[in-house]
Enzyme design. Structure first.
Site, PDB file in Angstrom:
ATOM      1  N   SER A  18       0.831  -1.213   0.000  1.00 58.54           N
ATOM      2  CA  SER A  18       0.000   0.000   0.000  1.00 58.54           C
ATOM      3  C   SER A  18       0.863   1.259   0.000  1.00 58.54           C
ATOM      4  O   SER A  18       0.489   2.275  -0.596  1.00 58.54           O
ATOM      5  CB  SER A  18      -0.977  -0.003   1.176  1.00 58.54           C
ATOM      6  OG  SER A  18      -0.306   0.190   2.394  1.00 58.54           O
ATOM      7  N   ARG A  70      22.962 -13.863   3.731  1.00 56.52           N
ATOM      8  CA  ARG A  70      22.356 -12.540   3.553  1.00 56.52           C
ATOM      9  C   ARG A  70      23.159 -11.707   2.544  1.00 56.52           C
ATOM     10  O   ARG A  70      22.597 -11.014   1.698  1.00 56.52           O
ATOM     11  CB  ARG A  70      22.304 -11.811   4.900  1.00 56.52           C
ATOM     12  CG  ARG A  70      21.623 -10.455   4.843  1.00 56.52           C
ATOM     13  CD  ARG A  70      21.661  -9.736   6.174  1.00 56.52           C
ATOM     14  NE  ARG A  70      21.076 -10.514   7.254  1.00 56.52           N
ATOM     15  CZ  ARG A  70      19.772 -10.692   7.448  1.00 56.52           C
ATOM     16  NH1 ARG A  70      18.915 -10.149   6.619  1.00 56.52           N
ATOM     17  NH2 ARG A  70      19.326 -11.399   8.455  1.00 56.52           N
ATOM     18  N   ARG A  96      13.463  -7.305   5.343  1.00 56.72           N
ATOM     19  CA  ARG A  96      14.801  -7.889   5.402  1.00 56.72           C
ATOM     20  C   ARG A  96      15.748  -6.867   6.009  1.00 56.72           C
ATOM     21  O   ARG A  96      15.605  -5.659   5.749  1.00 56.72           O
ATOM     22  CB  ARG A  96      15.326  -8.230   3.999  1.00 56.72           C
ATOM     23  CG  ARG A  96      14.433  -9.122   3.185  1.00 56.72           C
ATOM     24  CD  ARG A  96      14.404 -10.551   3.645  1.00 56.72           C
ATOM     25  NE  ARG A  96      15.720 -11.154   3.721  1.00 56.72           N
ATOM     26  CZ  ARG A  96      15.988 -12.257   4.444  1.00 56.72           C
ATOM     27  NH1 ARG A  96      15.043 -12.826   5.152  1.00 56.72           N
ATOM     28  NH2 ARG A  96      17.203 -12.756   4.456  1.00 56.72           N
ATOM     29  N   ASN A 112      13.579   4.250   4.727  1.00 54.17           N
ATOM     30  CA  ASN A 112      12.646   3.231   5.206  1.00 54.17           C
ATOM     31  C   ASN A 112      11.466   3.921   5.884  1.00 54.17           C
ATOM     32  O   ASN A 112      11.601   5.035   6.388  1.00 54.17           O
ATOM     33  CB  ASN A 112      13.365   2.327   6.218  1.00 54.17           C
ATOM     34  CG  ASN A 112      12.465   1.222   6.746  1.00 54.17           C
ATOM     35  OD1 ASN A 112      11.729   0.584   5.994  1.00 54.17           O
ATOM     36  ND2 ASN A 112      12.492   1.002   8.051  1.00 54.17           N
ATOM     37  N   HIS A 114       8.657   3.151   8.986  1.00 54.50           N
ATOM     38  CA  HIS A 114       8.460   2.247  10.118  1.00 54.50           C
ATOM     39  C   HIS A 114       7.201   2.690  10.872  1.00 54.50           C
ATOM     40  O   HIS A 114       7.014   3.889  11.130  1.00 54.50           O
ATOM     41  CB  HIS A 114       9.690   2.308  11.031  1.00 54.50           C
ATOM     42  CG  HIS A 114       9.577   1.400  12.208  1.00 54.50           C
ATOM     43  ND1 HIS A 114       9.752   0.032  12.104  1.00 54.50           N
ATOM     44  CD2 HIS A 114       9.268   1.657  13.509  1.00 54.50           C
ATOM     45  CE1 HIS A 114       9.560  -0.510  13.301  1.00 54.50           C
ATOM     46  NE2 HIS A 114       9.266   0.452  14.162  1.00 54.50           N
ATOM     47  N   ASP A 146      20.612   3.073   8.431  1.00 57.40           N
ATOM     48  CA  ASP A 146      22.019   2.934   8.804  1.00 57.40           C
ATOM     49  C   ASP A 146      22.261   1.497   9.255  1.00 57.40           C
ATOM     50  O   ASP A 146      21.427   0.620   9.007  1.00 57.40           O
ATOM     51  CB  ASP A 146      22.432   3.993   9.854  1.00 57.40           C
ATOM     52  CG  ASP A 146      21.742   3.774  11.187  1.00 57.40           C
ATOM     53  OD1 ASP A 146      21.021   2.761  11.347  1.00 57.40           O
ATOM     54  OD2 ASP A 146      21.930   4.610  12.096  1.00 57.40           O
ATOM     55  N   GLY A 148      22.081   0.063  12.094  1.00 59.53           N
ATOM     56  CA  GLY A 148      21.227  -0.474  13.156  1.00 59.53           C
ATOM     57  C   GLY A 148      19.843  -0.852  12.626  1.00 59.53           C
ATOM     58  O   GLY A 148      19.531  -0.665  11.453  1.00 59.53           O
ATOM     59  N   VAL A 149      19.011  -1.385  13.519  1.00 63.07           N
ATOM     60  CA  VAL A 149      17.628  -1.709  13.144  1.00 63.07           C
ATOM     61  C   VAL A 149      16.736  -0.519  13.507  1.00 63.07           C
ATOM     62  O   VAL A 149      16.551  -0.213  14.683  1.00 63.07           O
ATOM     63  CB  VAL A 149      17.151  -2.995  13.868  1.00 63.07           C
ATOM     64  CG1 VAL A 149      15.679  -3.262  13.563  1.00 63.07           C
ATOM     65  CG2 VAL A 149      17.994  -4.182  13.446  1.00 63.07           C
ATOM     66  N   GLU A 179       1.199   6.964   6.897  1.00 60.08           N
ATOM     67  CA  GLU A 179       2.372   6.542   6.119  1.00 60.08           C
ATOM     68  C   GLU A 179       2.226   6.974   4.662  1.00 60.08           C
ATOM     69  O   GLU A 179       3.181   7.427   4.032  1.00 60.08           O
ATOM     70  CB  GLU A 179       2.539   5.012   6.191  1.00 60.08           C
ATOM     71  CG  GLU A 179       2.863   4.493   7.577  1.00 60.08           C
ATOM     72  CD  GLU A 179       3.148   2.989   7.588  1.00 60.08           C
ATOM     73  OE1 GLU A 179       3.729   2.483   6.625  1.00 60.08           O
ATOM     74  OE2 GLU A 179       2.774   2.329   8.580  1.00 60.08           O
TER      75      GLU A 179
END
Ligand code: GAR
Length: 222
Positions: A18, A70, A96, A112, A114, A146, A148-149, A179
């Site tokens: 979406s 990966r 991923r 990204n 989130h 970056d 990190g998550v 979003e």
């Protein structure tokens, strides 16, 4: 005078797509100085692939299950992105983790979205976690990726109140509405060369810089 060059987006999505759809719609309406050159999914069943195909956008499925490491999967993704000349990599529900190899190929050029107000609730199932924690507000965050998550520099956020009778699904649906507004907005700021990263703060410049700067819309850190 030649028309302004559009920023070449590659969108990576694992699910229903979406967010991808909201970017397709805004591109089609001429609201973004950007064009989607490719949609990649790691999931052959992703709705995102169908949405892209319907819009006449090139798609490719690179199934992570076919790779034993990966890094090998990421290598295949990076090679594909480089082949189409992607300038900005847009993760839209791409489930991923991005390896260093991928990050180094597109420094400060991967973003990204989130579904929480970072730095609260990184990771998965974050709408449920926010409800269970008893937070009164949640929302969504667009950020640079970056190592990190969900830790990269934040470009824009939208706040969504958590209602007393919210379920994971009702909250997720209201967050998704936001979003679909802030992700295209962030892409347009980048396409217009208005985004500057200083340490980990992201500044949105008031107006567009001179044309010469637009060739490389993301200035390097510092
Ligand atoms: C969105 O809520 C997005 O924020 C989330 O997945 C959903 C994808 O929806 N992303 C993450 O959780 C990334 N960690 P969509 O496929 O309908 O765009």
């Amino acid at each position: 005078m030649s028309a302004k060059q559009k920023l070449r987006l590659a969108i990576l999505a694992s699910g229903s797509g979406s967010n991808l759809q909201s970017i397709i719609d805004q591109c089609q309406q001429g609201l973004l100085d950007a064009e989607i050159c490719l949609v990649i999914s790691n999931n052959p069943e992703a709705g995102a692939l169908k949405r892209a195909a319907l819009a006449g956008i090139e798609t490719i499925c690179i199934n992570h299950r076919e790779f034993d490491k990966r890094e090998k999967f990421d290598q295949a993704v990076v090679a594909t992105l480089e082949k189409v000349g992607a300038e900005l990599v847009v993760l839209a529900g791409f489930m991923r983790i991005i390896s260093t190899l991928f990050l180094q190929a597109f420094p400060q050029r991967i973003i990204n979205i989130h579904p929480s107000l970072l730095p609260s609730f990184p990771g998965l199932h974050v709408q449920l976690k926010a409800i269970e924690y008893g937070a009164k507000f949640s929302g969504c965050t667009v950020h640079f990726v970056d190592t990190g998550v969900d830790t990269g520099p934040i470009i824009v956020q939208a706040v969504v109140p958590i209602l007393h009778d919210d379920s994971e699904e009702t909250l997720a649906a209201r967050i998704l509405e936001q979003e679909h507004i802030i992700y295209p907005q962030a892409i347009q700021w980048i396409a217009a060369g208005r985004v500057k990263i200083i340490d980990r703060q992201v500044k949105i410049l008031e107006s567009e810089p001179p044309a010469a700067t637009l060739i490389n819309p993301l200035p390097s850190n510092g």
